[in-house]
Design a protein around this motif. Sequence first.
Motif, short mmCIF file in Angstrom:
data_model
loop_
_atom_site.label_atom_id
_atom_site.label_comp_id
_atom_site.label_asym_id
_atom_site.label_seq_id
_atom_site.Cartn_x
_atom_site.Cartn_y
_atom_site.Cartn_z
N PRO A 1 52.68 -26.26 -65.19
CA PRO A 1 53.83 -27.09 -65.53
C PRO A 1 53.76 -27.59 -66.98
O PRO A 1 52.82 -28.28 -67.35
CB PRO A 1 53.71 -28.28 -64.54
CG PRO A 1 52.30 -28.27 -64.05
CD PRO A 1 51.65 -26.98 -64.45
N SER B 1 41.54 -30.90 -72.66
CA SER B 1 41.49 -32.17 -73.37
C SER B 1 40.74 -33.20 -72.52
O SER B 1 41.23 -33.61 -71.46
CB SER B 1 42.91 -32.66 -73.67
OG SER B 1 42.89 -34.04 -73.97
N GLU C 1 46.34 -25.98 -60.70
CA GLU C 1 47.27 -26.46 -61.73
C GLU C 1 46.62 -26.26 -63.10
O GLU C 1 45.57 -26.84 -63.41
CB GLU C 1 47.65 -27.93 -61.53
CG GLU C 1 48.69 -28.33 -62.59
CD GLU C 1 49.15 -29.78 -62.55
OE1 GLU C 1 49.13 -30.40 -61.46
OE2 GLU C 1 49.52 -30.29 -63.61
N ASP D 1 42.01 -28.52 -67.54
CA ASP D 1 42.58 -28.92 -68.83
C ASP D 1 41.45 -28.86 -69.85
O ASP D 1 40.29 -28.97 -69.47
CB ASP D 1 43.14 -30.34 -68.75
CG ASP D 1 44.24 -30.58 -69.79
OD1 ASP D 1 45.42 -30.66 -69.39
OD2 ASP D 1 43.92 -30.68 -70.99
N VAL E 1 46.45 -29.64 -66.31
CA VAL E 1 46.75 -30.74 -65.37
C VAL E 1 47.02 -32.05 -66.11
O VAL E 1 47.65 -32.96 -65.56
CB VAL E 1 45.60 -30.88 -64.35
CG1 VAL E 1 44.32 -31.37 -65.02
CG2 VAL E 1 45.96 -31.79 -63.19
#
Length: 242
Positions: free
Chosen positions: A142, A100, A76, A98, A79
């Motif tokens: 997503p 962040s 993913e 990710d 995420v």
Amino acid sequence: MPLFDRTTRHAGDEIMSSSDAATRALSVTAVENDFVSGVYDKLAAVYDYTFGPGLHRGRIQAIQRMGIKPGDRLLEVGVGTGINVLLYPPESQVVGIDFSAPMLEKARERVARRGVRGVRLLEMDAADMKFPDGSFDIVYAPYVISVVPDPVRVAREMYRVCRPGGKVIILNHFRSQNVLGSRLERLISPLTLHIGFKSDLDLPGFLAQANLSPVSIEKVNFPRIWSLVTCIKEGPATPPSC
Ligand SMILES: C[S@@+](CC[C@H](N)C(=O)[O-])C[C@H]1O[C@@H](n2cnc3c(N)ncnc32)[C@H](O)[C@@H]1O
């Protein structure tokens, strides 16, 4: 679901030829990684409330579209707070990336609190992934592709790390094909950047420039202004389109 028709009429009533789509700007806005990560660092505390329930039907539909099999390796991209981790079947092996740290911290808290197994969370830039080619059966982004500075580069990375025959799935809002909607989304795009996304990302242009040929594009969520784009990566002997 029909394949995307690259020669149909779209926003602005212009006929978009493949060559035009292959070169035009994908959004009126430009953004840098530092700005995006700054926005999400601040959003981390409230993300699940602001971008949670309203976008969840699309997330569920995406999981259904994946057809995850036991043992599938799933990536993913972006995420975030780990809002999807409970949706994956327990027997799948999930890696979430990710850039962040505060968003990832929320994801780690969720995984620990809910006792989720089989999920690894890594800090990584989606435009420069540290995985070897073909590492995953399913690569899923997503609500990310309109967030990143260079969506085409991220899509190419997603394609690279997916195995031949695997799925590359993108769930996102793209610029409306309706003239008024499209104008409005271009107008507000410099503002929506401040809450974490560009509202005017051009889907036909994105697909052409990323060299993606989806097997399906479905409208999801309510209102149905988000798209679930599913691609299958072809084998190594064929040209790099999915
Ligand atoms: C709108 S959130 C999506 C979160 C989650 N996937 C969901 O379904 O709600 C976008 C996420 O992408 C992350 N992101 C943006 N650009 C990124 C990049 N270049 N590399 C990795 N993560 C990125 C942001 O930090 C944020 O957590």
